[in-house]
Design a protein around this motif. Structure first.
Motif, mmCIF file in Angstrom:
data_model
loop_
_atom_site.group_PDB
_atom_site.id
_atom_site.type_symbol
_atom_site.label_atom_id
_atom_site.label_comp_id
_atom_site.label_asym_id
_atom_site.label_seq_id
_atom_site.Cartn_x
_atom_site.Cartn_y
_atom_site.Cartn_z
ATOM 1 N N PHE A 26 1.051 -1.202 -0.210
ATOM 2 C CA PHE A 26 0.030 -0.097 0.082
ATOM 3 C C PHE A 26 0.966 1.205 -0.009
ATOM 4 N N GLY A 27 2.051 1.157 -0.445
ATOM 5 C CA GLY A 27 2.937 2.428 -0.632
ATOM 6 C C GLY A 27 2.332 3.547 -1.264
ATOM 7 N N SER A 28 1.542 3.403 -2.269
ATOM 8 C CA SER A 28 1.004 4.419 -3.074
ATOM 9 C C SER A 28 -0.068 5.040 -2.152
ATOM 10 N N ARG A 29 -0.715 4.464 -1.084
ATOM 11 C CA ARG A 29 -1.755 5.021 -0.322
ATOM 12 C C ARG A 29 -1.112 5.924 0.731
ATOM 13 N N ILE A 30 0.164 5.647 1.267
ATOM 14 C CA ILE A 30 0.675 6.476 2.255
ATOM 15 C C ILE A 30 0.903 7.869 1.736
ATOM 16 N N CYS A 31 0.137 8.661 2.668
ATOM 17 C CA CYS A 31 0.215 10.120 2.385
ATOM 18 C C CYS A 31 0.609 10.700 3.540
ATOM 19 N N HIS A 32 0.987 10.364 4.893
ATOM 20 C CA HIS A 32 1.289 10.791 6.051
ATOM 21 C C HIS A 32 1.951 9.722 6.770
ATOM 22 N N ILE A 33 3.010 10.286 7.482
ATOM 23 C CA ILE A 33 3.797 9.114 8.669
ATOM 24 C C ILE A 33 4.050 9.650 9.814
ATOM 25 N N HIS A 34 3.624 8.819 10.760
ATOM 26 C CA HIS A 34 3.876 9.056 12.132
ATOM 27 C C HIS A 34 5.029 8.228 12.505
ATOM 28 N N LEU A 35 6.226 8.595 13.103
ATOM 29 C CA LEU A 35 7.415 8.097 13.509
ATOM 30 C C LEU A 35 7.322 7.889 14.935
ATOM 31 N N GLY A 45 4.650 3.843 29.728
ATOM 32 C CA GLY A 45 6.184 3.872 28.716
ATOM 33 C C GLY A 45 5.959 3.161 27.661
ATOM 34 N N MET A 46 4.715 2.459 27.116
ATOM 35 C CA MET A 46 4.724 1.778 25.962
ATOM 36 C C MET A 46 5.381 2.348 24.809
ATOM 37 N N PHE A 47 5.112 3.723 24.381
ATOM 38 C CA PHE A 47 5.540 4.328 23.234
ATOM 39 C C PHE A 47 6.788 5.528 23.668
ATOM 40 N N THR A 48 7.491 5.504 22.645
ATOM 41 C CA THR A 48 8.563 6.415 22.871
ATOM 42 C C THR A 48 9.003 6.979 21.407
ATOM 43 N N VAL A 49 9.946 7.839 21.542
ATOM 44 C CA VAL A 49 10.092 8.371 20.238
ATOM 45 C C VAL A 49 11.214 7.732 19.287
ATOM 46 N N PRO A 50 11.529 7.851 17.935
ATOM 47 C CA PRO A 50 12.199 7.213 17.280
ATOM 48 C C PRO A 50 13.839 7.319 17.862
ATOM 49 N N GLY A 51 14.328 6.085 17.860
ATOM 50 C CA GLY A 51 15.559 5.900 18.408
ATOM 51 C C GLY A 51 15.775 5.397 19.861
ATOM 52 N N ASP A 52 14.688 5.633 20.475
ATOM 53 C CA ASP A 52 14.429 5.127 21.995
ATOM 54 C C ASP A 52 13.962 3.841 22.109
ATOM 55 N N ILE A 110 6.325 12.556 11.092
ATOM 56 C CA ILE A 110 5.934 13.375 12.097
ATOM 57 C C ILE A 110 6.336 12.599 13.275
ATOM 58 N N VAL A 111 7.251 13.170 13.996
ATOM 59 C CA VAL A 111 7.715 12.454 15.328
ATOM 60 C C VAL A 111 6.839 12.537 16.276
ATOM 61 N N GLU A 112 6.465 11.164 16.831
ATOM 62 C CA GLU A 112 5.150 11.226 17.943
ATOM 63 C C GLU A 112 5.555 10.319 19.046
ATOM 64 N N GLN A 157 6.536 14.226 32.552
ATOM 65 C CA GLN A 157 7.182 14.371 33.779
ATOM 66 C C GLN A 157 8.309 13.275 33.830
ATOM 67 N N VAL A 158 8.066 12.121 32.885
ATOM 68 C CA VAL A 158 9.041 11.140 32.969
ATOM 69 C C VAL A 158 9.989 11.368 31.935
ATOM 70 N N ALA A 159 9.236 11.790 30.648
ATOM 71 C CA ALA A 159 10.155 11.995 29.301
ATOM 72 C C ALA A 159 10.163 13.511 29.271
ATOM 73 N N PRO A 160 11.056 14.251 29.394
ATOM 74 C CA PRO A 160 11.016 15.655 29.557
ATOM 75 C C PRO A 160 10.928 15.984 27.959
ATOM 76 N N PRO A 161 9.849 16.990 27.523
ATOM 77 C CA PRO A 161 9.884 17.006 25.867
ATOM 78 C C PRO A 161 10.998 17.447 25.429
ATOM 79 N N VAL A 162 11.559 18.559 25.651
ATOM 80 C CA VAL A 162 12.580 19.191 24.745
ATOM 81 C C VAL A 162 13.818 18.007 24.586
ATOM 82 N N PRO A 163 14.341 17.762 25.574
ATOM 83 C CA PRO A 163 15.488 16.511 25.361
ATOM 84 C C PRO A 163 15.159 15.469 24.543
ATOM 85 N N THR A 164 13.687 15.085 24.773
ATOM 86 C CA THR A 164 13.333 13.803 24.127
ATOM 87 C C THR A 164 12.892 14.151 22.601
ATOM 88 N N VAL A 165 12.563 15.132 22.381
ATOM 89 C CA VAL A 165 12.447 15.534 20.782
ATOM 90 C C VAL A 165 13.291 15.961 20.050
#
Length: 297
Positions: free
Chosen positions: A205-214, A239-246, A268-270, A276-284
């Motif tokens: 379905f690559g042709s259908r992909i129009c937006h990506i959440h990482l 903490g099931m989810f985290t940002v790419p690379g973690d 989109i990094v998401e 409080q556990v994952a401070p936003p600025v260092p995380t993103v």
């Protein structure tokens, strides 16, 4: 960035959660935007703290130097008519279109179990077999076509844990039954958490992909969610989810797709996390550096 057709944005979920309102409730929309821009992101998606009128949101975006990438719409086409859904989406679609968005994130919230489905065990995910699937696919195709014709927005359908289209077989069935007007939001975290194979989804379905959440996943925490039949919200809080690379997701299939398919749009990094556990600025910031390196941006 080297490839002008690919833009890197971030979700405000790193700062303030859309569902669990105690997570980051003290953070303003402007703070999210300014801190995202300072890291180097080009855009941001809508969050619950964001104004929903163009005249109020545009100045905040301009002040921060960010573009609006898209915004989630809680749809219920599983339960209602196309005409009703077009009425429900109108204000949201006008906002996105008026601020230059090309896609609208669609999350199917119809057909979900109970009054608070994200608070029940993950084994209770709704089943496509419980609805008239053919009629649903037809309604979604008609709605997607109308959304583009009226607002210039491509529908980016979000396969999502605890929603009707979650697992790989459901994703395959849904996109095989809908027209090309229905685009796919490829969410790496939700796909892998539901047991899907990223390479297979992209190949089909690559042709259908129009937006990506990482989004990334902490493997041990995800295993615990399934083993103990925890709720989606329990998983998020734990903490099931985290940002790419973690986490443990292998992004190479997505990298190959983005670099070689002609994909034009947002990455989109998401990650839904407790700020409080994952401070936003260092995380993103870590995620920004990881993704720019990974995708040669």
């Amino acid at each position: 960035m080297a490839n002008a057709s690919i833009r890197l944005g971030v979700s405000p979920l790193a700062w303030t959660n859309d569902v669990l309102e105690d997570l980051g409730d003290n953070v303003s929309a402007l703070q999210c935007m300014q801190e995202a821009a300072a890291v180097g992101y080009q855009g941001i998606e809508l969050g619950r703290k964001f104004p929903r009128k163009t005249e109020n949101l545009q100045p905040l975006l301009a002040q921060s130097g960010l573009s609006l990438a898209s915004g989630w719409f809680s749809g219920t086409l599983a339960d209602i008519s196309v005409e009703q859904e077009l009425h429900n989406v109108a204000a949201h679609a006008r906002l996105l279109s008026g601020l230059g968005c090309r896609v609208m994130v669609y999350g199917e919230c119809g057909g979900m179990p109970g009054d608070s489905p994200l608070d029940i065990g993950i084994s209770h995910s709704p089943k496509l077999s419980a609805i008239d699937f053919d009629a649903y696919a037809q309604r979604m195709s008609r709605f997607s076509s109308a959304l583009y014709q009226e607002y210039g927005l491509r529908l980016a359908y979000h396969h999502h844990l605890m929603m009707l289209v979650e697992r790989q077989d459901e994703i395959e069935r849904f996109f095989s039954a809908t027209t090309a007007d229905v685009g796919m939001l490829l969410d790496t975290g939700h796909a892998v958490a539901a047991g899907s194979d990223l390479s297979a989804l992209i190949d089909q379905f690559g042709s259908r992909i129009c937006h990506i959440h990482l989004k990334d996943i902490r493997r041990e925490r995800l295993a615990q969610v399934y083993a103990q039949d925890e709720s989606f919200n329990q998983g998020v809080r734990g903490g099931m989810f985290t940002v790419p690379g973690d986490g443990w997701i292998d992004y190479q299939p997505v990298v190959d797709f983005v670099l070689h398919s002609g994909y034009q749009g947002w990455l989109i990094v998401e990650a839904e996390q407790d700020p409080q556990v994952a401070p936003p600025v260092p995380t993103v910031t870590r995620a920004f550096n990881h993704v720019t390196s990974l995708f040669s941006l």
